[in-house]
Design an enzyme around this catalytic site. Structure first.
Site, mmCIF file in Angstrom:
data_model
loop_
_atom_site.group_PDB
_atom_site.id
_atom_site.type_symbol
_atom_site.label_atom_id
_atom_site.label_comp_id
_atom_site.label_asym_id
_atom_site.label_seq_id
_atom_site.Cartn_x
_atom_site.Cartn_y
_atom_site.Cartn_z
ATOM 1 N N TYR A 1 1.857 3.477 11.903
ATOM 2 C CA TYR A 1 2.879 3.434 10.865
ATOM 3 C C TYR A 1 3.866 4.597 10.920
ATOM 4 O O TYR A 1 4.749 4.675 10.057
ATOM 5 C CB TYR A 1 2.235 3.473 9.472
ATOM 6 C CG TYR A 1 1.094 2.536 9.238
ATOM 7 C CD1 TYR A 1 1.194 1.188 9.559
ATOM 8 C CD2 TYR A 1 -0.093 2.983 8.664
ATOM 9 C CE1 TYR A 1 0.139 0.325 9.331
ATOM 10 C CE2 TYR A 1 -1.148 2.132 8.419
ATOM 11 C CZ TYR A 1 -1.024 0.798 8.757
ATOM 12 O OH TYR A 1 -2.069 -0.063 8.523
ATOM 13 N N GLU B 1 -7.430 -2.959 -7.907
ATOM 14 C CA GLU B 1 -8.232 -2.721 -6.703
ATOM 15 C C GLU B 1 -7.806 -1.435 -5.991
ATOM 16 O O GLU B 1 -7.295 -1.472 -4.873
ATOM 17 C CB GLU B 1 -8.103 -3.918 -5.754
ATOM 18 C CG GLU B 1 -8.596 -5.224 -6.361
ATOM 19 C CD GLU B 1 -8.174 -6.439 -5.544
ATOM 20 O OE1 GLU B 1 -7.423 -6.267 -4.551
ATOM 21 O OE2 GLU B 1 -8.580 -7.554 -5.896
ATOM 22 N N CYS C 1 -5.040 9.283 26.298
ATOM 23 C CA CYS C 1 -4.060 9.076 27.367
ATOM 24 C C CYS C 1 -2.910 8.207 26.847
ATOM 25 O O CYS C 1 -2.659 7.109 27.345
ATOM 26 C CB CYS C 1 -4.745 8.431 28.566
ATOM 27 S SG CYS C 1 -3.738 8.478 30.053
ATOM 28 N N GLU C 2 -2.231 8.699 25.821
ATOM 29 C CA GLU C 2 -1.098 8.021 25.201
ATOM 30 C C GLU C 2 -0.127 9.081 24.710
ATOM 31 O O GLU C 2 -0.523 10.003 23.988
ATOM 32 C CB GLU C 2 -1.540 7.179 23.982
ATOM 33 C CG GLU C 2 -2.452 6.026 24.281
ATOM 34 C CD GLU C 2 -1.731 4.840 24.871
ATOM 35 O OE1 GLU C 2 -0.487 4.793 24.787
ATOM 36 O OE2 GLU C 2 -2.409 3.961 25.426
ATOM 37 N N TYR D 1 -8.539 4.675 5.470
ATOM 38 C CA TYR D 1 -7.970 4.014 6.644
ATOM 39 C C TYR D 1 -7.943 4.913 7.883
ATOM 40 O O TYR D 1 -7.103 4.719 8.755
ATOM 41 C CB TYR D 1 -6.565 3.470 6.331
ATOM 42 C CG TYR D 1 -6.572 2.559 5.139
ATOM 43 C CD1 TYR D 1 -7.109 1.280 5.225
ATOM 44 C CD2 TYR D 1 -6.101 2.986 3.900
ATOM 45 C CE1 TYR D 1 -7.160 0.446 4.126
ATOM 46 C CE2 TYR D 1 -6.150 2.171 2.791
ATOM 47 C CZ TYR D 1 -6.686 0.892 2.897
ATOM 48 O OH TYR D 1 -6.749 0.084 1.805
ATOM 49 N N SER E 1 0.836 -1.195 0.000
ATOM 50 C CA SER E 1 0.000 0.000 0.000
ATOM 51 C C SER E 1 0.875 1.250 0.000
ATOM 52 O O SER E 1 2.041 1.211 0.402
ATOM 53 C CB SER E 1 -0.907 0.022 1.234
ATOM 54 O OG SER E 1 -1.833 -1.039 1.202
#
Length: 475
Positions: free
Chosen positions: A368, A312, A395-396, A425, A234
């Site tokens: 990613y 596709e 909370c990250e 996505y 991709s």
């Protein structure tokens, strides 16, 4: 403006921090007379007032145009070399009943890869014969339903699936058309998690196992073999990976012709788009032309007829059509130590701009390390541009939406900001982390905005909690 030493090498200084790079935005996006971002004639401020934020905003005309353009490019270029092309919209990128209708009205087929995605396209009224069904671990129920409703092609991903699909076809009195997914061994130039044709991964069978698998498929009267399928990854720029993959697939394709027809070759999708001003994806018209020439030349070289060639695309159709709109909640200047050069270390300021969404509506940066751009959407500004990092509210510490871009230095709480190219996505990978509801999706066309996917409320989230009775008390 002084260049920030914290800026990545690829990030150029903007001439104007209000400017919109055309490659990142849908064709209907511009700034209005008041300086606010507008899409198809509707101001971002009006969208936020009516629908709230965060908000996915889709340019319907742009998406339809990209779908039609993809179909035209592949059909035109493969007709030029003497065959035809079939184009499937990759539903995993983003799928709703409205989008399913738009792409099929543009002439595309649709790929699905779960029972849920199949349910969406059937609810949209799409002819099942125009569907392909992917997946490395389709359940027996999913296979049975796909066969029973008449899905046009099922992509066989393992040896076990041959028997499962054949059994389902026998039960329903059908002859099911199938493709065989194989790994060409070509490594796309992309993130390791996005490269899907190397040998050590979960999808498909190695090329050297294809002949035996196809023989097993052909041994069933209830199955009709269409051809090989491969997806090399991709967010791919250029055609080199497709060229090498096509060459390897066609060698096996030629050998399979000795024992029966192989009418089709499916080269998958994965065509990249621009997420930042540094990205330079190959235009789809050029990709189609070059891939058509490559396939035609290889078929001529090995002496086989040109098959129907299928593709596709998903991201390249829906990605640039959409931006996500957020409201700024807080800003924070953080002094960062600069270690280089060692003989003269110093500090630099990074402005953190926190918004009311985050990794729950766009997981790609966290998954990613994907880069995005950002612009103020509610106004224009003459303030000097400063380097910013757009952070979410989760909370990250890794909850970052835009690692680095420039915004006017007067960006402040209450401003709206927009992140472009979020059509693919983002909604489809969204979650309820920290119990945030998924945002709504709004389509805009000809000055009119409408909800195509309703956002989730707290009531929606609580409705699934079995420990809560209708009265609101614990059971």
């Amino acid at each position: 403006m002084a260049v920030s030493p914290l800026a990545p090498d690829w990030l150029a200084e903007p001439r104007d921090a209000n400017e919109l790079a055309p490659a990142l935005w849908s064709s209907g996006v511009a700034r209005d007379a008041q300086g606010a971002l507008a899409i198809a004639g509707v101001a971002a401020t009006a969208l936020a007032a009516e629908f709230g934020t965060p908000l996915y905003v889709v340019d319907e005309v742009d998406l339809r145009s990209r779908a039609a353009g993809a179909l035209d490019a592949f059909r035109r270029e493969f007709a030029r070399v003497g065959t035809s092309a079939t184009v499937y919209y990759a539903g995993k990128a983003f799928l709703s009943t409205e989008v399913a209708r738009w792409v099929t009205e543009a002439g595309l087929n649709i790929d699905v890869c779960s029972g849920g995605e199949l349910a969406v396209v059937l609810a949209a009224g799409v002819d099942p014969a125009r569907l392909g069904f992917h997946g490395n671990n389709k359940s027996l129920a999913e296979i049975d339903r796909a066969v029973s409703v008449g899905v046009g092609a099922i992509v066989i991903d393992s040896l076990q699936e041959i028997e499962r699909v054949a059994d389902a076809a026998a039960r329903h009195g059908r002859r099911q058309r199938v493709r065989l997914r194989v790994n060409s061994g070509v490594h796309a130039h992309t993130h390791d998690f996005l490269a899907t044709a190397h040998e050590d991964q979960k999808f498909g069978l190695p090329l050297n196992a294809a002949a035996d698998a196809v023989a097993a498929i052909r041994a069933h009267d209830t199955l009709e073999f269409l051809g090989l399928h491969c997806h090399i990854g991709s967010q791919i720029f250029g055609v080199e990976g497709f060229a090498e993959s096509a060459s390897r697939l066609l060698a096996v394709h030629a050998a399979l012709l000795a024992d029966g027809p192989v009418p089709e070759l499916n080269l998958g999708g994965g065509f990249g788009i621009a997420y930042t001003s540094a990205d330079e994806p190959t235009p789809l018209d050029e990709l189609a032309a070059r891939i058509a020439d490559i396939v035609a030349a290889e078929c001529a070289r090995i002496g086989v007829p040109l098959p129907v060639v299928a593709f596709e695309p998903g991201r390249v159709i829906v990605g640039p059509s959409t931006f996500t709109l957020y409201e700024v909640g807080t800003t924070k200047d953080v002094e960062v130590t600069i270690a280089e050069p060692a003989e003269a270390p110093g500090t630099a300021t990074r402005k953190y701009v926190s918004v009311d969404g985050g990794m729950s509506d766009n997981a790609r940066p966290a998954l990613y390390g994907a880069d995005y751009a950002v612009r103020i959407a509610s106004r224009a500004s003459d303030a000097e541009a400063v380097l910013v990092r757009i952070a979410g509210k989760h909370c990250e510490s890794g909850d970052i939406l835009v690692y680095a871009d420039y915004l006017p230095g007067d960006v402040a709480p209450g401003d709206l900001v927009a992140i472009p190219a979020t059509g693919a996505y983002c909604w489809s990978l969204s979650s309820n982390y920290n119990y945030l509801g998924r945002p709504p999706v709004v389509a805009v066309r000809d000055g009119v905005a409408r909800v195509i996917v309703r956002g989730e409320s707290e009531e929606d989230l609580l409705a699934r909690d079995a420990g809560i009775t209708r009265s609101g008390k614990h059971a």
